[in-house]
Design an enzyme around this catalytic site. Structure first.
Site: not given
Ligand code: XMP
Length: 511
Positions: A56, A83-84, A170, A172, A227, A367
């Site tokens: 963050g 991280c944060y 990170h 991710e 969707d 999606k």
């Protein structure tokens, strides 16, 4: 009720937090992103097997910095702070965090100093992605330093017994080459079985809808897009004949769209209604220029129509194909840490006093995940490969006021864009391509005469999930052909421009 294994990701506002969810789901474990102030009862109802604290933008000692919820360490669950998130853990255990002397941003190599299940199968010297201004400068006592970056900063800490870990980088993002391995290691520490997949998602969703709806009736807005069609099919599987799907002609549709959609959807096994409401929408939108106002009016008008229809059919529930990016970009959760970009018509555009109860089976999906589910449910290519089209339709592609005349101009220009791009091999590779009508007139010359007419922009983008996008480098020949056809065939447009803005900083739609 909740039998699937779930990892909770607490959202501290990082731009990468959706990626954390994606990666964990790709590994076969369901995740949900929740604000840090989520009530413990909600957390417990999800029976999480572990918790990830996202990164963050704040500094942990800032006055308004979001903190660790007080329940978190009492649950005895494995925790991974990123991280944060790692800095919060350090602060919680009386370590020290300070503004970094050496700011790390971009690729960095790490040296692994202590073995830990978190770093299993990860080699020392591996490359990771850093993006931080603060650093943990003093390690709190229950932790060991697991890794340092080559510039000497603490990159990972952990306590294997308590199963609490922090990483400064990170995992991710794809630039962290071992990121998925590290996340998988954490999931193993959480004792996950890696059994979640989209098939189990379908079964879970059907069961959840049945539990929510019981014997009541459901109305579902369908647009012909993937969707809403997937949301309707899942609901139909759950409630059968109690589902009424409604296609609304808002008057903001593209050329031939209404007939095409009716043709496709009327073959589906659900009762299908058409609401011809173009006049109603255009009246509500008259002279409205502000993009957010347009979106809110359209959201409200949809709901008014659905409520009217629901009353006549004695329906209590409204099913919608809301996706995760709609929720994130409309920023409607309690989480105020990520900024609101635009009000997606079916999220933030909903009136507060809405009487219908919502069913949103796709609310936590991206999606491409919805496309996979559509394939599994046997949807035809015509729907699976249909470009996304926003609920507010052409209203957000006409800058300035929307009226029948400008709609007609845009429809003609848009059809030309579709036809010309579809002749090329590029079409299948693009996320979206369309025309936009600008609120400008420019001077031109045609047949020796002065013209003073409107401007159309062409937008064609590549994207994975609509969250980020790049402008497509369409061949000059194609752009020329589009421009010359629009100018000669669409009376009222005398100039065509090409939008080369990526997202960010632009968005895909212009409003
Ligand atoms: P933006 O413009 O935010 O769009 O970059 C990202 C993707 O979302 C679509 N979009 C919408 N879809 N309701 C929708 O169902 C909306 O209000 C809406 N606004 C944007 C857009 O077409 C793109 O694919």
């Amino acid at each position: 009720m909740n039998s699937r294994e779930t990892i909770l990701v607490l959202d501290y506002g990082s731009q990468y937090n959706q990626l954390i969810c994606r990666r964990i789901r790709e590994l076969g474990v369901y995740t949900e992103l929740l604000p840090p102030d989520t009530a413990l009862t909600k957390v417990l109802s999800l029976k999480p097997k572990g918790i990830v604290l996202s990164g963050g933008p704040a500094s942990v000692y800032d006055k308004d910095a979001p903190q660790l919820p007080d329940w978190i360490l009492k649950q005895n669950l494995p925790v991974l702070g990123i991280c944060y998130g790692m800095q919060l853990l350090a602060k919680e255990f009386n370590g020290e965090v300070r503004s970094s002397l050496k700011r790390e941003y971009g690729p960095a190599q790490i040296e692994i100093l202590n073995s830990s299940p978190l770093f299993q199968n990860i080699k020392t010297g591996s490359s990771c992605w850093m993006s931080h201004g603060d650093e943990v400068s003093k390690i709190p006592s229950p932790f060991h330093v697991l890794a340092r970056s080559l510039s000497g900063l603490i990159s990972a800490v952990g306590n294997d017994e308590k199963k609490i870990y922090g990483v400064q980088f990170h995992p991710e993002v794809t630039h962290t080459l071992f990121g998925k391995t590290l996340l998988k290691n954490f999931l193993k520490i959480c004792n996950c079985q890696f059994s979640w997949n989209l098939n189990s998602f379908i079964q879970d969703s059907i069961q959840q809808i049945q539990e929510q709806v019981k014997e009541e009736k459901v109305i579902c807005g369908v647009s012909g897009g993937i969707d809403s069609t997937v949301a309707a099919l899942l609901t139909a599987k759950a409630v059968g004949k109690n589902l009424h799907s409604v296609f609304v002609d808002t008057g903001l549709l593209r050329e031939n769209e209404k007939q095409d959609v009716i043709e496709i959807l009327s073959h589906f096994p659900m009762s299908f209604h058409v609401s011809n409401s173009a006049e109603f929408f255009l009246k509500e939108l008259k002279n409205v220029e502000d993009p957010e106002k347009k979106r809110k009016i359209i959201g409200r008008t949809f709901i008014q129509l659905f409520e009217k229809k629901a009353k006549s059919l004695n329906v209590k529930f409204l099913a919608q194909g809301t996706l995760y990016p709609d929720v994130i970009e409309s920023s409607v959760g309690k989480n105020k840490l990520s900024a609101k970009i635009k009000t997606h018509h079916n999220v933030g555009g909903l009136p507060k006093n809405m009487k219908l109860e919502l069913i949103e089976p796709l609310r936590y999906l991206f999606k491409d995940e919805v496309r996979e589910i559509g394939k599994t449910l046997g949807l035809p290519d015509k729907i699976l490969k249909r470009q996304p089209f926003p609920g507010p339709g052409l209203a957000v592609r006409i800058l300035g006021a929307v009226d029948e005349k400008r709609l007609s101009l845009l429809r003609k220009a848009d059809l030309i864009v579709q036809e010309e791009i579809e002749k090329t091999k590029e079409a299948g590779k693009l996320w979206q391509y369309f025309a936009v009508l600008l609120p400008l007139k420019t001077v031109g010359v045609m047949g020796d005469k002065r013209t003073y007419e409107q401007v159309a922009a062409i937008r064609a983008v590549h994207s994975q999930d609509g969250m980020t996008a790049s402008s497509a480098p369409l061949p000059w020949k194609v752009l020329n052909q589009i421009s010359s056809r629009i100018i000669s065939e669409v009376k009222g447009i005398n100039r065509v421009v090409y939008d080369i803005t990526p997202k960010p900083p632009g968005t895909i739609e212009w409003e």
